[in-house]
Design a protein around this motif. Structure first.
Motif, PDB file in Angstrom:
ATOM      1  N   THR A  22      11.027  11.550  -9.235  1.00 53.26           N
ATOM      2  CA  THR A  22      10.499  12.596  -8.373  1.00 53.26           C
ATOM      3  C   THR A  22      11.630  13.065  -7.459  1.00 53.26           C
ATOM      4  O   THR A  22      12.679  12.405  -7.353  1.00 53.26           O
ATOM      5  N   VAL A  23      11.398  14.170  -6.787  1.00 53.72           N
ATOM      6  CA  VAL A  23      12.411  14.691  -5.863  1.00 53.72           C
ATOM      7  C   VAL A  23      12.677  13.672  -4.765  1.00 53.72           C
ATOM      8  O   VAL A  23      13.830  13.440  -4.380  1.00 53.72           O
ATOM      9  N   HIS A  24      11.630  13.033  -4.267  1.00 56.31           N
ATOM     10  CA  HIS A  24      11.787  12.047  -3.197  1.00 56.31           C
ATOM     11  C   HIS A  24      12.592  10.836  -3.662  1.00 56.31           C
ATOM     12  O   HIS A  24      13.483  10.347  -2.951  1.00 56.31           O
ATOM     13  N   GLU A  25      12.315  10.339  -4.860  1.00 51.42           N
ATOM     14  CA  GLU A  25      13.057   9.198  -5.395  1.00 51.42           C
ATOM     15  C   GLU A  25      14.529   9.550  -5.621  1.00 51.42           C
ATOM     16  O   GLU A  25      15.419   8.748  -5.328  1.00 51.42           O
ATOM     17  N   ALA A  26      14.766  10.770  -6.107  1.00 48.89           N
ATOM     18  CA  ALA A  26      16.150  11.214  -6.322  1.00 48.89           C
ATOM     19  C   ALA A  26      16.893  11.306  -4.993  1.00 48.89           C
ATOM     20  O   ALA A  26      18.061  10.912  -4.895  1.00 48.89           O
ATOM     21  N   ALA A  27      16.215  11.815  -3.965  1.00 49.70           N
ATOM     22  CA  ALA A  27      16.845  11.914  -2.643  1.00 49.70           C
ATOM     23  C   ALA A  27      17.174  10.525  -2.098  1.00 49.70           C
ATOM     24  O   ALA A  27      18.254  10.312  -1.527  1.00 49.70           O
ATOM     25  N   ASP A  28      16.271   9.580  -2.283  1.00 51.64           N
ATOM     26  CA  ASP A  28      16.540   8.204  -1.832  1.00 51.64           C
ATOM     27  C   ASP A  28      17.729   7.601  -2.573  1.00 51.64           C
ATOM     28  O   ASP A  28      18.585   6.951  -1.967  1.00 51.64           O
ATOM     29  N   GLY A  39      10.402  18.058   1.339  1.00 51.94           N
ATOM     30  CA  GLY A  39       9.112  18.571   1.802  1.00 51.94           C
ATOM     31  C   GLY A  39       8.825  19.962   1.259  1.00 51.94           C
ATOM     32  O   GLY A  39       7.692  20.282   0.905  1.00 51.94           O
ATOM     33  N   PHE A  40       9.866  20.789   1.174  1.00 51.99           N
ATOM     34  CA  PHE A  40       9.683  22.141   0.643  1.00 51.99           C
ATOM     35  C   PHE A  40       9.382  22.115  -0.850  1.00 51.99           C
ATOM     36  O   PHE A  40       8.479  22.788  -1.329  1.00 51.99           O
ATOM     37  N   GLY A  71       8.311  19.562  -2.649  1.00 51.94           N
ATOM     38  CA  GLY A  71       7.198  18.684  -2.989  1.00 51.94           C
ATOM     39  C   GLY A  71       7.733  17.330  -3.384  1.00 51.94           C
ATOM     40  O   GLY A  71       8.474  17.235  -4.370  1.00 51.94           O
ATOM     41  N   PRO A  72       7.387  16.275  -2.646  1.00 56.92           N
ATOM     42  CA  PRO A  72       7.967  14.950  -2.902  1.00 56.92           C
ATOM     43  C   PRO A  72       7.613  14.369  -4.272  1.00 56.92           C
ATOM     44  O   PRO A  72       8.379  13.592  -4.825  1.00 56.92           O
ATOM     45  N   ASP A  73       6.476  14.751  -4.843  1.00 57.58           N
ATOM     46  CA  ASP A  73       6.052  14.185  -6.129  1.00 57.58           C
ATOM     47  C   ASP A  73       6.465  15.044  -7.318  1.00 57.58           C
ATOM     48  O   ASP A  73       6.133  14.722  -8.452  1.00 57.58           O
ATOM     49  N   ARG A  74       7.188  16.101  -7.061  1.00 56.90           N
ATOM     50  CA  ARG A  74       7.616  16.995  -8.143  1.00 56.90           C
ATOM     51  C   ARG A  74       8.728  16.340  -8.957  1.00 56.90           C
ATOM     52  O   ARG A  74       9.613  15.676  -8.413  1.00 56.90           O
ATOM     53  N   ASP A  75       8.705  16.542 -10.249  1.00 55.33           N
ATOM     54  CA  ASP A  75       9.729  16.006 -11.146  1.00 55.33           C
ATOM     55  C   ASP A  75      11.053  16.725 -10.877  1.00 55.33           C
ATOM     56  O   ASP A  75      11.101  17.955 -10.847  1.00 55.33           O
ATOM     57  N   ILE A  76      12.108  15.962 -10.657  1.00 58.73           N
ATOM     58  CA  ILE A  76      13.416  16.540 -10.319  1.00 58.73           C
ATOM     59  C   ILE A  76      13.951  17.413 -11.454  1.00 58.73           C
ATOM     60  O   ILE A  76      14.710  18.348 -11.222  1.00 58.73           O
TER      61      ILE A  76
END
Length: 181
Positions: free
Chosen positions: A39-45, A73-74, A76-81
């Protein structure tokens, strides 16, 4: 090739191996499949962990974290990167600029550019890691305002001669150096 010694053979082999490896690395980098699902959030981490491992300063990491979480946040944290595209980046720029125009207190042109620099570093890292498709990210233009110089009243105050009996040596020394200019 005429070989003189075993050492020369080793050097020649090393150069040939390096050139072959470089060619292989370039070929695999260009055709790297996008197979990891994050997800976008996991990639950012993951990106922030990689930045920390590179030894970036704590203030840089804090800045990156804040700006990356705004992007997360823009998008979507659960969106597939893997679904991120140039259009998403353009929409992010437009949203930052619109927010600044709506309330007058939002990010200015220079701040929008700063947010985009962080987004670009993050997304290019994702592309390099094979997390998403490659595309070019251009930064928005930002006019840096010319800062106001001192007013004449402030200049007079700064350049007036200090009272020798009441000032420190440092103040007197600085005044003397400035008055020479």
């Amino acid at each position: 090739f005429l070989c003189i010694s075993g050492e020369h053979n080793l050097q020649l082999f090393s150069v040939m191996f390096f050139l072959q490896y470089k060619e292989y690395a370039m070929q695999t980098k260009l055709t790297m499949p996008v197979d990891r699902r994050l997800t976008v959030h996991e990639a950012a981490d993951e990106w922030l962990r990689a930045c920390k491992a590179k030894g970036l300063r704590p203030a840089t990491l804090t800045d990156y974290r804040g700006k990356a979480m705004l992007l997360v946040g823009f998008l979507g944290p659960d969106r597939d990167i893997r679904t991120i595209s140039r259009r998403d980046v353009q929409a992010y720029v437009a949203a930052l600029q619109q927010h600044g125009q709506q309330n007058g207190r939002g990010p200015g042109e220079v701040s929008v550019q700063s947010y985009m620099m962080t987004a670009r570093v993050f997304l290019y890292w994702c592309m390099e890691e094979g997390l998403c498709e490659q595309f070019h990210i251009s930064l928005p233009r930002a006019e840096r305002p010319i800062k106001q110089p001192y007013s004449p009243v402030q200049m007079d105050y700064l350049l007036k001669e200090p009272i020798v009996k009441k000032c420190t040596f440092t103040e007197l020394k600085c005044w003397f150096c400035v008055s020479l200019i």
